[in-house]
Design a protein around this motif. Structure first.
Motif, short mmCIF file in Angstrom:
data_model
loop_
_atom_site.label_atom_id
_atom_site.label_comp_id
_atom_site.label_asym_id
_atom_site.label_seq_id
_atom_site.Cartn_x
_atom_site.Cartn_y
_atom_site.Cartn_z
N ILE A 70 0.93 -1.14 0.46
CA ILE A 70 0.02 -0.03 0.37
C ILE A 70 0.61 1.58 -0.25
CG2 ILE A 70 -1.35 1.28 1.03
CD1 ILE A 70 -3.12 -1.35 -0.17
N ALA A 71 2.08 1.38 0.82
CA ALA A 71 2.87 2.43 0.91
C ALA A 71 3.53 2.64 -0.21
CB ALA A 71 3.60 2.61 2.06
N SER A 81 3.71 7.84 -8.25
CA SER A 81 2.75 6.94 -8.96
C SER A 81 2.08 7.16 -9.69
CB SER A 81 2.61 6.02 -7.05
OG SER A 81 1.98 6.55 -6.30
N ARG A 82 0.88 8.10 -9.69
CA ARG A 82 0.26 8.34 -10.27
C ARG A 82 0.30 8.44 -11.16
NH1 ARG A 82 -5.77 9.06 -8.81
NH2 ARG A 82 -5.91 10.09 -11.14
N ALA A 119 1.91 1.42 -3.19
CA ALA A 119 0.98 1.96 -4.21
C ALA A 119 1.37 3.31 -4.49
CB ALA A 119 0.05 1.23 -3.78
N LEU A 120 1.22 4.38 -2.85
CA LEU A 120 0.36 5.39 -2.85
C LEU A 120 1.96 6.07 -2.44
CD1 LEU A 120 -1.80 5.46 0.06
CD2 LEU A 120 -2.03 5.12 -2.22
N ARG A 121 2.88 6.17 -3.12
CA ARG A 121 4.12 6.77 -2.94
C ARG A 121 4.03 8.23 -4.04
NH1 ARG A 121 5.37 3.21 -6.71
NH2 ARG A 121 7.22 3.53 -8.42
#
Length: 51
Positions: A26-27, A34-35, A29-31
């Protein structure tokens, strides 16, 4: 190793390892940044493969 010993290990440390992996995923993916990479990866199937 018999079944009961492996079961105890999986119930304790196996659960901790899986929880840490989940939190890390999760971390990751949300760094920050990453968007943009996720948006680029989402567009790959829509691109025309012909050059």
């Amino acid at each position: 190793m018999d079944y009961n010993l492996m079961r105890e290990f999986a119930d304790s440390w196996g659960l901790v390892a899986m929880a840490l992996f989940f939190v890390g995923a999760i971390a990751f993916a949300l760094r920050p940044g990453s968007r943009k990479m996720a948006d680029e990866a989402a567009q790959i199937p829509l691109e025309d493969g012909r050059s």
